[in-house]
Design an enzyme around this catalytic site. Structure first.
Site, PDB file in Angstrom:
ATOM      1  CE1 TYR A 130     -15.175 -25.516 -41.179  1.00 32.72           C
ATOM      2  CE2 TYR A 130     -15.787 -26.584 -39.130  1.00 32.72           C
ATOM      3  CZ  TYR A 130     -15.094 -25.607 -39.802  1.00 32.72           C
ATOM      4  OH  TYR A 130     -14.321 -24.735 -39.107  1.00 32.72           O
ATOM      5  CE  LYS A 154      -8.245 -15.843 -52.563  1.00 34.49           C
ATOM      6  NZ  LYS A 154      -7.693 -14.504 -52.421  1.00 34.49           N
ATOM      7  CG  ASP A 212      -8.067 -12.069 -50.287  1.00 33.03           C
ATOM      8  OD1 ASP A 212      -9.271 -11.946 -50.590  1.00 33.03           O
ATOM      9  OD2 ASP A 212      -7.161 -12.130 -51.144  1.00 33.03           O
ATOM     10  CG  ASP A 247     -14.661 -21.953 -37.613  1.00 32.77           C
ATOM     11  OD1 ASP A 247     -15.094 -21.466 -36.550  1.00 32.77           O
ATOM     12  OD2 ASP A 247     -13.794 -22.837 -37.660  1.00 32.77           O
TER      13      ASP A 247
END
Ligand code: NAD
Length: 359
Positions: A124, A191, A224, A248
């Protein structure tokens, strides 16, 4: 003494839900001196910008704002007024509680978690190189030389900066929030196995910060796996702290667990200022129709009351909202079993029912 708070009604359905929220907050008995400030596409013609300087100045002066949603105007140079506001005021933490209220139509009944999303960094940051541009070309050349990695020449590139400073700040915020509100566990989500120098840094920094909060349990999950866990056993989670993009996405997933956008409250908080707003947008198709659900902004008002130290008023208002939802009578269309239920009430009437519950 009255609290001085900036009020931005926003556009689309913003003015209706902010009016409803202001009435509910005032009905708690807390005295507020609202300072009206303008923003949104409706003020473009008057100021030549959807975010006038006077609005920023008002928030800087009062430190706290309640804000209705704002439509992102097309072709103004603003990606989003909401993002611009967060950046200008350094509102680095986005807090979104996701709690099940009895009576809400949801597949899950045992969810009560809080998402703490980093608001300034990550993908972002707005640093992008268009496919075919000179910048993209130079970057591709630099990467080929320095990393020996081949990026196809017609690629667009978005940069993902994650700093130790920004991570320390957000993770500390999550732990302090957990302590303040009696939460037991903080889970960081990344991640890190794939993006070692951005997500990996976030994970390592979070582990370091966690050592200073031995009274609160800490764990890490890969994003995930986190998605699957949240769908299967959301009751295991308490406070989640995440970089911007995962924050988000997981926020919306969790809003879905507890009944959707109509009830998803939010706050954007920095070290100096705080802006309280619903997660949803301006729903312009319903503007002026007294139709949409005011709950998300009213619950954002509950967060605001807690932030300004009015805990009792916050609890009173939250209980009243919970009571009206549980009864299921004076609720808007989106909380009824079918969307065209003739017994659904309007925005104003739902707020009035909440106010009646407090008296
Ligand atoms: P939206 O949240 O406005 O609407 C998505 C869907 O949810 C629509 O079907 C809408 O009818 C429904 N919905 C939203 N709020 C509701 C409520 N309170 N009660 C019942 N139903 C509700 O999202 P969008 O259509 O993608 O965005 C519209 C505009 O809002 C865009 O310009 C977007 O940029 C802006 N936006 C602003 C904010 C903000 O001000 N913080 C956040 C998100 C989107």
């Amino acid at each position: 003494m009255a609290h001085k708070i900036t009020l931005i009604k926003g556009d689309g359905t913003g003015p209706e839900i902010t009016d409803a929220t202001v009435k509910c907050i005032e009905a708690t008995g807390v005295k507020v001196d609202w300072e009206l400030a303008e923003a949104g596409q409706d003020v473009m013609a008057k100021y030549g910008t959807p975010l006038p300087d006077s609005t920023i100045e008002s928030i800087r002066k009062n430190k706290v704002a309640l804000k209705g949603p704002i439509t992102t105007p097309i072709g103004t140079g603003f990606r989003s007024v909401n993002v611009a506001l967060r950046k200008m005021l350094n509102l680095y933490a986005c807090v979104r509680p996701c709690k099940y209220y009895e009576g809400v139509r949801s597949k899950y009944q045992n969810v009560d978690l809080v998402i703490v999303r980093e608001n300034m960094e990550d993908l972002y940051a707005g640093i992008e190189f268009e496919a075919g541009s000179e910048g993209a070309g130079k970057l591709i050349e630099f990467i080929a030389k320095n990393q020996g990695a081949k990026i196809l020449p017609d690629s667009g590139i978005s940069i993902k900066p994650i700093s130790k400073t920004g991570t320390e700040r957000i993770v500390k915020f999550a732990f302090e929030y957990a302590r303040k509100y009696g939460r037991k566990k903080v889970t960081s989500v990344t991640k890190a196995n794939i993006m070692k120098h951005s997500d990996g840094l976030f994970m390592k920094t979070a582990e370091e910060v966690a050592k200073k909060y031995s009274d609160i349990e800490y764990e890490h999950r890969l994003v995930d796996n986190m998605c699957m866990q949240l769908v299967q056993k959301p009751e295991l989670y308490d406070v989640l702290v995440l970089p911007n993009l995962y924050g988000d996405i997981i926020s919306d997933l969790c809003a879905g667990l507890v009944g959707g956008l109509g009830v998803a409250a939010g706050a954007n908080i920095g070290s100096e200022y705080a802006v309280f707003e619903a997660t949803h947008g301006s729903a312009p198709q319903y503007a002026g129709k007294n139709k949409v659900n005011p709950t998300a902004l009213i619950l954002s008002g509950v967060l605001m009351l807690k932030h300004i130290g009015e805990e009792k008023a916050a609890d009173k208002l939250e209980k009243a909202v919970a009571g009206v939802i549980k009864e299921g009578k004076s609720v808007t269309y989106d909380m009824k079993p079918s969307r065209d239920d003739p017994t659904a009430v309007g925005t104003k009437e739902m707020a009035e029912a909440i106010i009646r519950k407090m008296s």
